[in-house]
Write a protein that holds these residues in place. Structure first.
Motif, short mmCIF file in Angstrom:
data_model
loop_
_atom_site.label_atom_id
_atom_site.label_comp_id
_atom_site.label_asym_id
_atom_site.label_seq_id
_atom_site.Cartn_x
_atom_site.Cartn_y
_atom_site.Cartn_z
N PRO A 59 0.83 -1.21 0.00
CA PRO A 59 0.00 0.00 0.00
C PRO A 59 0.86 1.26 0.00
O PRO A 59 2.04 1.21 0.38
N PRO A 60 0.31 2.41 -0.40
CA PRO A 60 1.07 3.67 -0.46
C PRO A 60 1.72 4.07 0.85
O PRO A 60 2.76 4.73 0.85
N VAL A 61 1.11 3.65 1.97
CA VAL A 61 1.67 4.03 3.27
C VAL A 61 3.05 3.41 3.48
O VAL A 61 3.80 3.82 4.38
N ALA A 62 3.41 2.44 2.64
CA ALA A 62 4.71 1.77 2.78
C ALA A 62 5.86 2.75 2.61
O ALA A 62 6.92 2.58 3.22
N TYR A 63 5.66 3.80 1.78
CA TYR A 63 6.71 4.81 1.61
C TYR A 63 7.05 5.48 2.93
O TYR A 63 8.22 5.65 3.29
N ALA A 64 6.00 5.87 3.65
CA ALA A 64 6.21 6.56 4.94
C ALA A 64 6.88 5.62 5.94
O ALA A 64 7.78 6.04 6.70
N VAL A 65 6.45 4.37 5.95
CA VAL A 65 7.05 3.39 6.86
C VAL A 65 8.51 3.16 6.50
O VAL A 65 9.39 3.09 7.38
N LEU A 66 8.78 3.04 5.20
CA LEU A 66 10.14 2.78 4.73
C LEU A 66 11.09 3.90 5.12
O LEU A 66 12.13 3.65 5.76
N TRP A 67 10.77 5.13 4.75
CA TRP A 67 11.68 6.25 5.01
C TRP A 67 11.70 6.64 6.49
O TRP A 67 12.73 7.05 7.02
N GLY A 68 10.54 6.52 7.15
CA GLY A 68 10.51 6.80 8.59
C GLY A 68 11.36 5.80 9.36
O GLY A 68 12.11 6.17 10.26
N GLY A 69 11.25 4.52 8.97
CA GLY A 69 12.05 3.49 9.62
C GLY A 69 13.54 3.68 9.37
O GLY A 69 14.37 3.52 10.27
N ALA A 70 13.88 4.04 8.12
CA ALA A 70 15.29 4.28 7.78
C ALA A 70 15.85 5.45 8.58
O ALA A 70 16.98 5.40 9.07
N LEU A 71 15.04 6.49 8.72
CA LEU A 71 15.49 7.68 9.46
C LEU A 71 15.71 7.36 10.93
O LEU A 71 16.72 7.76 11.52
N LEU A 72 14.79 6.63 11.53
CA LEU A 72 14.93 6.27 12.95
C LEU A 72 16.14 5.37 13.16
O LEU A 72 16.88 5.53 14.14
N ALA A 73 16.34 4.41 12.25
CA ALA A 73 17.49 3.51 12.37
C ALA A 73 18.79 4.29 12.27
O ALA A 73 19.73 4.06 13.04
N PHE A 74 18.84 5.24 11.33
CA PHE A 74 20.06 6.02 11.16
C PHE A 74 20.33 6.90 12.37
O PHE A 74 21.47 7.00 12.83
N PHE A 75 19.30 7.54 12.90
CA PHE A 75 19.48 8.40 14.07
C PHE A 75 20.00 7.60 15.27
O PHE A 75 20.86 8.06 16.02
N ALA A 76 19.46 6.40 15.45
CA ALA A 76 19.89 5.56 16.57
C ALA A 76 21.37 5.20 16.42
O ALA A 76 22.15 5.29 17.39
N ILE A 77 21.76 4.80 15.22
CA ILE A 77 23.16 4.45 14.97
C ILE A 77 24.04 5.69 15.04
O ILE A 77 25.17 5.64 15.54
N LEU A 78 23.53 6.82 14.55
CA LEU A 78 24.30 8.06 14.54
C LEU A 78 24.70 8.48 15.95
O LEU A 78 25.85 8.84 16.21
N ILE A 79 23.75 8.44 16.88
CA ILE A 79 24.03 8.84 18.27
C ILE A 79 25.13 7.96 18.86
O ILE A 79 26.06 8.45 19.51
N TRP A 80 25.04 6.66 18.61
CA TRP A 80 26.05 5.73 19.14
C TRP A 80 27.41 5.98 18.49
O TRP A 80 28.44 6.02 19.18
N GLN A 81 27.43 6.20 17.18
CA GLN A 81 28.70 6.39 16.48
C GLN A 81 29.36 7.71 16.85
O GLN A 81 30.59 7.79 16.90
#
Length: 208
Positions: A59-81
């Motif tokens: 469904p179209p909402v997959a775009y929001a889930v995809l990029w939102g999930g990628a952003l959250l994952a990156f922020f979590a890793i970014l803080i640690w790095q």
């Protein structure tokens, strides 16, 4: 001028030369952050291609889930790095502090512009504004590499900066086609993941 004044001028010149020399000799840190950005958002772009081309039936909402999930994952890793990088020798050198601020500016600009694009899309009821996002990313990455190249005096980073600026308008030619996402992924791999690996390989056990 008095003898003390002359000596003070000499000391100031020596200090500035030392700072310049330090910037050229200290390996740049932060390569792992670039690897994470290139890998996470590059893979997300490949998935976006699958959605946009119809390969993945979601469904179209997959775009929001995809990029939102990628952003959250990156922020979590970014803080640690960032915490890990700050503990490394040479992290407080002039070169690394300047390059760090430059890339932080790039990241904040990307985040703020994404918010602005969201507002435009909401107001206009159109996602056309987001079609400029890949071009914006490459333009800002070029600025980040330009700062990094200046502080490290590494010529290959200037080539990266120029390549990013060339890629910015070129990726716009793919607007409206699913291939835009593959081009975006390729750019993220070339301008973030690969150079990030090179920077990590340059890091000695004792930086300075």
């Amino acid at each position: 001028m008095t003898r003390d004044q002359v000596q003070s001028v000499h000391d100031d010149i020596a200090y500035m030369k030392a700072l310049a020399q330090e910037g050229r000799q200290t390996p740049l840190l932060g390569g792992r952050i670039l690897i994470s950005a290139g890998l996470i958002f590059g893979l997300a772009s490949v998935v976006a291609y699958g959605i946009d081309s119809g390969i993945l039936a979601v469904p179209p909402v997959a775009y929001a889930v995809l990029w939102g999930g990628a952003l959250l994952a990156f922020f979590a890793i970014l803080i640690w790095q960032i915490r890990q990088t700050d503990r490394k020798p040479g992290a407080q050198s002039v070169a690394n502090r300047a390059a760090g601020v430059g890339w932080m500016g790039v990241g904040l600009a990307i985040f703020v512009m994404s918010l602005a694009m969201s507002v435009v899309s909401w107001k206009m009821q159109s996602d056309v504004a987001f079609m400029l996002f890949p071009s914006l990313i490459f333009a800002l990455y070029g600025s980040g590499w330009a700062v990094s190249a200046t502080m490290s005096d590494q010529k290959w980073q200037w080539r990266l900066a120029i390549a990013c600026w060339i890629a910015a308008p070129l990726i716009a030619l793919l607007t409206g086609s699913p291939l835009m996402w593959l081009g975006y992924a390729a750019g993220l791999f070339l301008f973030a993941l690969v150079p990030g690996v090179l920077l990590v390989r340059q890091e000695p056990s004792e930086v300075i």
